[in-house]
Design a protein around this motif. Structure first.
Motif, PDB file in Angstrom:
ATOM      1  N   GLY A   6      31.688  36.280  45.251  1.00  0.00           N
ATOM      2  CA  GLY A   6      30.853  35.235  44.589  1.00  0.00           C
ATOM      3  C   GLY A   6      31.489  34.545  43.478  1.00  0.00           C
ATOM      4  O   GLY A   6      31.498  33.274  43.568  1.00  0.00           O
ATOM      5  N   ILE A   7      31.994  35.273  42.576  1.00  0.00           N
ATOM      6  CA  ILE A   7      32.644  34.711  41.343  1.00  0.00           C
ATOM      7  C   ILE A   7      33.869  34.263  41.815  1.00  0.00           C
ATOM      8  O   ILE A   7      34.402  33.047  41.526  1.00  0.00           O
ATOM      9  N   THR A   8      34.621  34.692  42.753  1.00  0.00           N
ATOM     10  CA  THR A   8      35.808  34.008  43.348  1.00  0.00           C
ATOM     11  C   THR A   8      35.593  32.726  43.950  1.00  0.00           C
ATOM     12  O   THR A   8      36.166  31.544  43.490  1.00  0.00           O
ATOM     13  N   ALA A   9      34.681  32.505  44.753  1.00  0.00           N
ATOM     14  CA  ALA A   9      34.149  31.235  45.145  1.00  0.00           C
ATOM     15  C   ALA A   9      33.844  30.495  44.134  1.00  0.00           C
ATOM     16  O   ALA A   9      34.119  29.271  44.261  1.00  0.00           O
ATOM     17  N   PHE A  10      33.050  30.804  43.268  1.00  0.00           N
ATOM     18  CA  PHE A  10      32.381  29.912  42.340  1.00  0.00           C
ATOM     19  C   PHE A  10      33.680  29.429  41.262  1.00  0.00           C
ATOM     20  O   PHE A  10      33.724  28.386  40.978  1.00  0.00           O
ATOM     21  N   SER A  11      34.526  30.348  40.966  1.00  0.00           N
ATOM     22  CA  SER A  11      35.863  29.970  39.958  1.00  0.00           C
ATOM     23  C   SER A  11      36.616  29.082  40.814  1.00  0.00           C
ATOM     24  O   SER A  11      37.237  28.262  40.083  1.00  0.00           O
ATOM     25  N   SER A  12      36.787  28.960  42.169  1.00  0.00           N
ATOM     26  CA  SER A  12      37.912  28.256  42.606  1.00  0.00           C
ATOM     27  C   SER A  12      37.791  26.718  42.336  1.00  0.00           C
ATOM     28  O   SER A  12      38.583  25.964  42.288  1.00  0.00           O
ATOM     29  N   GLU A  13      36.479  26.376  42.581  1.00  0.00           N
ATOM     30  CA  GLU A  13      36.086  24.899  41.981  1.00  0.00           C
ATOM     31  C   GLU A  13      36.591  24.395  40.644  1.00  0.00           C
ATOM     32  O   GLU A  13      37.115  23.184  40.564  1.00  0.00           O
ATOM     33  N   PHE A  14      36.478  25.312  40.001  1.00  0.00           N
ATOM     34  CA  PHE A  14      36.995  25.224  38.416  1.00  0.00           C
ATOM     35  C   PHE A  14      38.392  25.116  38.402  1.00  0.00           C
ATOM     36  O   PHE A  14      39.048  24.469  37.507  1.00  0.00           O
ATOM     37  N   ILE A  15      39.082  25.951  39.234  1.00  0.00           N
ATOM     38  CA  ILE A  15      40.455  26.044  38.951  1.00  0.00           C
ATOM     39  C   ILE A  15      41.002  24.945  39.873  1.00  0.00           C
ATOM     40  O   ILE A  15      42.084  24.203  39.191  1.00  0.00           O
ATOM     41  N   LYS A  16      40.529  24.658  40.836  1.00  0.00           N
ATOM     42  CA  LYS A  16      41.010  23.290  41.497  1.00  0.00           C
ATOM     43  C   LYS A  16      40.665  22.185  40.600  1.00  0.00           C
ATOM     44  O   LYS A  16      41.467  21.010  40.213  1.00  0.00           O
TER      45      LYS A  16
END
Length: 118
Positions: A6-16
């Motif tokens: 969940g944290i990885t999926a959530f953080s991916s949008e911020f990294i992108k």
């Protein structure tokens, strides 16, 4: 395992999104200026790198809450500047930007949840 996913999926949008800000800072600074926010490309790039760093910091348990706070603060002006749905006459463009507003609102909720969780 599910929390990590969940944290990885959530953080991916911020990294992108942060990467996009570093690559398109001139255009995004123009959008900000059009919205009445006087920032230059350097500021936009800095915000992009901050977003990337905070997105990555979400993976480190003791940095998770401060990172979520940073991301929550970044989401508000980014949403206001980047998704001004009320300025579009074309219904498709208006709906597209409104969808992004709701997505960012949901992401703000996620950041606030992480911030409130120990």
């Amino acid at each position: 395992m599910l929390k990590w996913l969940g944290i990885t999926a959530f953080s991916s949008e911020f990294i992108k999104g942060g990467y996009s800000q570093t690559q398109h800072s001139e255009r995004m600074a123009g959008q900000a200026q059009k919205a009445g926010v006087p920032v230059g490309p350097e500021f936009v790039r800095g915000c992009g790198w901050t977003m990337i760093a905070a997105g990555l910091a979400l993976q480190i348990p003791f940095l998770r809450r401060p990172a979520a706070l940073v991301l929550a603060f970044l989401l508000c002006p980014i949403t206001y500047i980047g998704h001004r749905f009320w300025e579009f006459d074309d219904p498709q463009q208006r709906n597209n930007h409104l969808t992004h507003v709701f997505k960012n609102t949901a992401m703000l909720g996620g950041a606030l949840y992480i911030l409130a969780t120990k």
